[in-house]
Design an enzyme around this catalytic site. Sequence first.
Site, short mmCIF file in Angstrom:
data_model
loop_
_atom_site.label_atom_id
_atom_site.label_comp_id
_atom_site.label_asym_id
_atom_site.label_seq_id
_atom_site.Cartn_x
_atom_site.Cartn_y
_atom_site.Cartn_z
N ASP A 186 -26.52 0.97 -41.13
CA ASP A 186 -27.24 1.09 -39.86
C ASP A 186 -27.48 2.56 -39.55
O ASP A 186 -26.62 3.24 -39.00
CB ASP A 186 -26.44 0.42 -38.75
CG ASP A 186 -27.19 0.45 -37.41
OD1 ASP A 186 -28.29 1.05 -37.35
OD2 ASP A 186 -26.68 -0.13 -36.44
N HIS A 191 -27.11 6.94 -33.14
CA HIS A 191 -25.72 7.23 -33.51
C HIS A 191 -25.55 8.59 -34.17
O HIS A 191 -24.43 8.92 -34.59
CB HIS A 191 -25.20 6.14 -34.44
CG HIS A 191 -25.36 4.76 -33.87
ND1 HIS A 191 -24.67 4.32 -32.77
CD2 HIS A 191 -26.17 3.72 -34.24
CE1 HIS A 191 -25.02 3.09 -32.48
NE2 HIS A 191 -25.92 2.69 -33.36
N ILE A 206 -23.55 7.63 -29.71
CA ILE A 206 -22.48 6.66 -29.51
C ILE A 206 -22.09 6.03 -30.85
O ILE A 206 -22.84 6.08 -31.83
CB ILE A 206 -22.88 5.56 -28.51
CG1 ILE A 206 -24.11 4.79 -29.02
CG2 ILE A 206 -23.15 6.16 -27.14
CD1 ILE A 206 -24.49 3.59 -28.15
N GLY A 209 -21.54 -0.40 -32.40
CA GLY A 209 -20.73 -1.52 -31.95
C GLY A 209 -20.04 -2.21 -33.11
O GLY A 209 -18.89 -2.64 -32.99
#
Length: 282
Positions: A186, A191, A206, A209
Amino acid sequence: MPIDYPAVLDLKETGRRFSWTDRDTMLYALAIGMGANPLDRDELPFVYERNLKAVPTLAAVIAWGAGIAPDRIGLDRPRTLHGEEAVILHRSLPSAGEVIADSRVVAVYDKGDKGAVIERETVLNDAGSGERIATITRTAFARADGGFGGPMQTPMPHEPPRRSPDVVLEFATRRDQALLYRLCGDRNPLHADPDIARAAGFATPILHGLCTYGICCRAVLQAFCGFDSERLKSHAVRFSAPVIPGDVLTVKLWNDAGVVSFEAEVPARGVTVIKNGKSRVD
């Protein structure tokens, strides 16, 4: 285009082939924080090729890119969030292999002006034997796509026990953990790129998840499986807040006859980042 219900339930994608190697398996384990202490003999088998074991949530990335794309469903992608992730392991996940991925839309729920909830399923079958390895369910929350006339009632989330946790574990994430985890597939710039993160409303890039999802799987393996990955049969979470690389996670776990409930918090920021977690273990 708006969600076309119920025609959206007929969307399928079948026969996509993916493979992974021991390198991918070790990289994934490192990316969710395993192996930080090279002398830890419990975690070493997940990051060292001799008798290598796969973390069960590796299933989330070995067929990265499989699934029904949001634009085929009719979603406003910039306003669509990853809401939940779940995996059922039908057999132990090999440390290297090749799978055929078959995907479909399982359910779509209409929340009106609050948006839409979309459940997509991907089944991973061994490319050689055809044996089912894992079933992945990925749930999206599309904030701009409600009002299409579908069912409104979503399944009730799993609730943890009200008693004190049976086990509490702490995991420190690395400042560069998102940069490492994105090598598992990903590569969303949210990110990695500070400018893109700020444009999305975050002060800093961030953590994925799915990285937090993997850290919670690691916690279940440690707390109730003795790091025996074959004992974990399913793992599911609901994402409730982002993790910032460098955060220290506290994972609270309860075990009721093999049904493991868990939640993850960042006490320093006063946020719960994983809710309604549920795993099944032998």
